[in-house]
Design an enzyme around this catalytic site. Structure first.
Site, PDB file in Angstrom:
ATOM      1  CE  LYS A 148     -21.646  70.638   5.780  1.00  0.00           C
ATOM      2  NZ  LYS A 148     -22.641  71.175   4.834  1.00  0.00           N
ATOM      3  NE  ARG A 188     -27.053  67.648   7.615  1.00  0.00           N
ATOM      4  CZ  ARG A 188     -26.024  67.423   6.802  1.00  0.00           C
ATOM      5  NH1 ARG A 188     -24.953  66.795   7.231  1.00  0.00           N
ATOM      6  NH2 ARG A 188     -26.064  67.834   5.559  1.00  0.00           N
ATOM      7  NE  ARG A 211     -22.325  68.139  -3.688  1.00  0.00           N
ATOM      8  CZ  ARG A 211     -22.430  68.338  -2.376  1.00  0.00           C
ATOM      9  NH1 ARG A 211     -21.405  68.813  -1.685  1.00  0.00           N
ATOM     10  NH2 ARG A 211     -23.546  68.069  -1.727  1.00  0.00           N
ATOM     11  NE  ARG A 217     -24.420  64.005  -2.241  1.00  0.00           N
ATOM     12  CZ  ARG A 217     -24.131  64.777  -1.207  1.00  0.00           C
ATOM     13  NH1 ARG A 217     -22.887  65.126  -0.958  1.00  0.00           N
ATOM     14  NH2 ARG A 217     -25.096  65.184  -0.404  1.00  0.00           N
ATOM     15  NE  ARG A 254     -29.037  67.885   0.467  1.00  0.00           N
ATOM     16  CZ  ARG A 254     -28.140  67.852  -0.522  1.00  0.00           C
ATOM     17  NH1 ARG A 254     -28.534  67.667  -1.776  1.00  0.00           N
ATOM     18  NH2 ARG A 254     -26.860  67.995  -0.258  1.00  0.00           N
TER      19      ARG A 254
HETATM   20  P1  ADP Z   1     -24.523  68.200   2.349  1.00  0.00           P
HETATM   21  O1  ADP Z   1     -23.744  68.888   3.402  1.00  0.00           O
HETATM   22  O2  ADP Z   1     -24.105  68.592   0.962  1.00  0.00           O
HETATM   23  O3  ADP Z   1     -26.011  68.262   2.542  1.00  0.00           O
HETATM   24  P2  ADP Z   1     -23.840  65.561   3.429  1.00  0.00           P
HETATM   25  O4  ADP Z   1     -22.987  64.646   2.659  1.00  0.00           O
HETATM   26  O5  ADP Z   1     -23.283  66.170   4.667  1.00  0.00           O
HETATM   27  O6  ADP Z   1     -24.236  66.668   2.355  1.00  0.00           O
HETATM   28  O7  ADP Z   1     -25.237  64.846   3.830  1.00  0.00           O
HETATM   29  C1  ADP Z   1     -26.026  64.176   2.897  1.00  0.00           C
HETATM   30  C2  ADP Z   1     -27.294  63.660   3.572  1.00  0.00           C
HETATM   31  O8  ADP Z   1     -26.938  62.678   4.573  1.00  0.00           O
HETATM   32  C3  ADP Z   1     -28.116  64.697   4.342  1.00  0.00           C
HETATM   33  O9  ADP Z   1     -29.009  65.394   3.483  1.00  0.00           O
HETATM   34  C4  ADP Z   1     -28.841  63.808   5.372  1.00  0.00           C
HETATM   35  O10 ADP Z   1     -29.937  63.139   4.769  1.00  0.00           O
HETATM   36  C5  ADP Z   1     -27.799  62.766   5.719  1.00  0.00           C
HETATM   37  N1  ADP Z   1     -26.985  63.175   6.895  1.00  0.00           N
HETATM   38  C6  ADP Z   1     -25.665  63.511   6.894  1.00  0.00           C
HETATM   39  N2  ADP Z   1     -25.259  63.870   8.108  1.00  0.00           N
HETATM   40  C7  ADP Z   1     -26.352  63.790   8.926  1.00  0.00           C
HETATM   41  C8  ADP Z   1     -26.589  64.063  10.304  1.00  0.00           C
HETATM   42  N3  ADP Z   1     -25.616  64.520  11.101  1.00  0.00           N
HETATM   43  N4  ADP Z   1     -27.842  63.849  10.783  1.00  0.00           N
HETATM   44  C9  ADP Z   1     -28.826  63.391  10.008  1.00  0.00           C
HETATM   45  N5  ADP Z   1     -28.686  63.142   8.695  1.00  0.00           N
HETATM   46  C10 ADP Z   1     -27.461  63.332   8.148  1.00  0.00           C
END
Ligand code: ADP
Length: 187
Positions: free
Chosen positions: A14, A89, A128, A134, A146
């Site tokens: 994404k 999400r 990654r 991370r 996740r």
């Molecule tokens: P990825 O898509 O690789 O999981 P992100 O950078 O989008 O990584 O998100 C990392 C973490 O941040 C998620 O696992 C969650 O804990 C938190 N997070 C990100 N966006 C949201 C959201 N919209 N609602 C709740 N938690 C979020």
């Protein structure tokens, strides 16, 4: 305005595809994951609250996430359109986004879901972890959680927008340019 949700499991590409779309179409990119990492790096009150959830691979509570997202949207009204990356999400987040966009005379136009299988996700996130460092990518148990959270809480968002004929799936396997072309064909 053209507003797009880039959707898919962790590691589906994404963020990378969002950056390519920004270069081509001038979208304003909103990544809630990047925003949380910024808050954590600066050790803000929000960063402190989000930290434990993120480390465990759980979602940050909707109330915190929605408030953060709203601020960013309202502060950037003079843009071509938004790419929402990693948001919504959950279905309450989708409801909140629709209400917000409507209140600003706008709407979500499309959700594009990147389709990637579980094993590919695990492989990509391990790669990654070595590049970006991370912690939530490095631990395989956290990654599996996740993926589970994605299936339980996040996939209903696809159906939510499908009810409005706004959801499409794109094959997320292939080179960056191949996936990018598939996304552009949907726009
Ligand atoms: P990825 O898509 O690789 O999981 P992100 O950078 O989008 O990584 O998100 C990392 C973490 O941040 C998620 O696992 C969650 O804990 C938190 N997070 C990100 N966006 C949201 C959201 N919209 N609602 C709740 N938690 C979020």
């Amino acid at each position: 305005m053209v507003n797009l949700i880039l959707f898919g499991p962790p590691g589906s590409g994404k963020g990378t595809q969002a950056k390519m779309l920004v270069e081509k179409y001038n979208f304003f990119h909103i990544s809630t994951g990047d925003m949380f990492r910024y808050e954590m790096k600066n050790d803000t009150p929000l960063g402190k609250k989000a930290k434990e959830y993120i480390a465990a691979g759980n979602l940050v509570p909707d109330s915190l996430t929605i408030a953060m997202l709203k601020k960013q949207v309202v502060a950037n009204q003079d843009v071509y359109g938004f790419i929402f990356d990693g948001f919504p999400r959950t279905t309450p987040q989708a409801d909140a986004l629709d209400i917000l966009m409507n209140s600003l005379g706008n709407s979500v136009n499309k959700l594009i879901a990147l389709d990637v299988n579980d094993q590919e996700i695990i492989d990509r996130l391990q790669g990654r972890a070595k590049i970006e460092g991370r912690a939530d990518d490095a631990n395989v148990e956290t990654v599996k959680n996740r993926i589970e959270v994605y299936k339980q809480n996040t996939t209903p968002v696809f159906d939510y927008y499908e009810n409005f004929d706004k959801s499409v799936k794109v094959d997320g396997i292939g080179s960056l340019d191949e996936v990018f072309e598939r996304i552009c064909n949907e726009l």
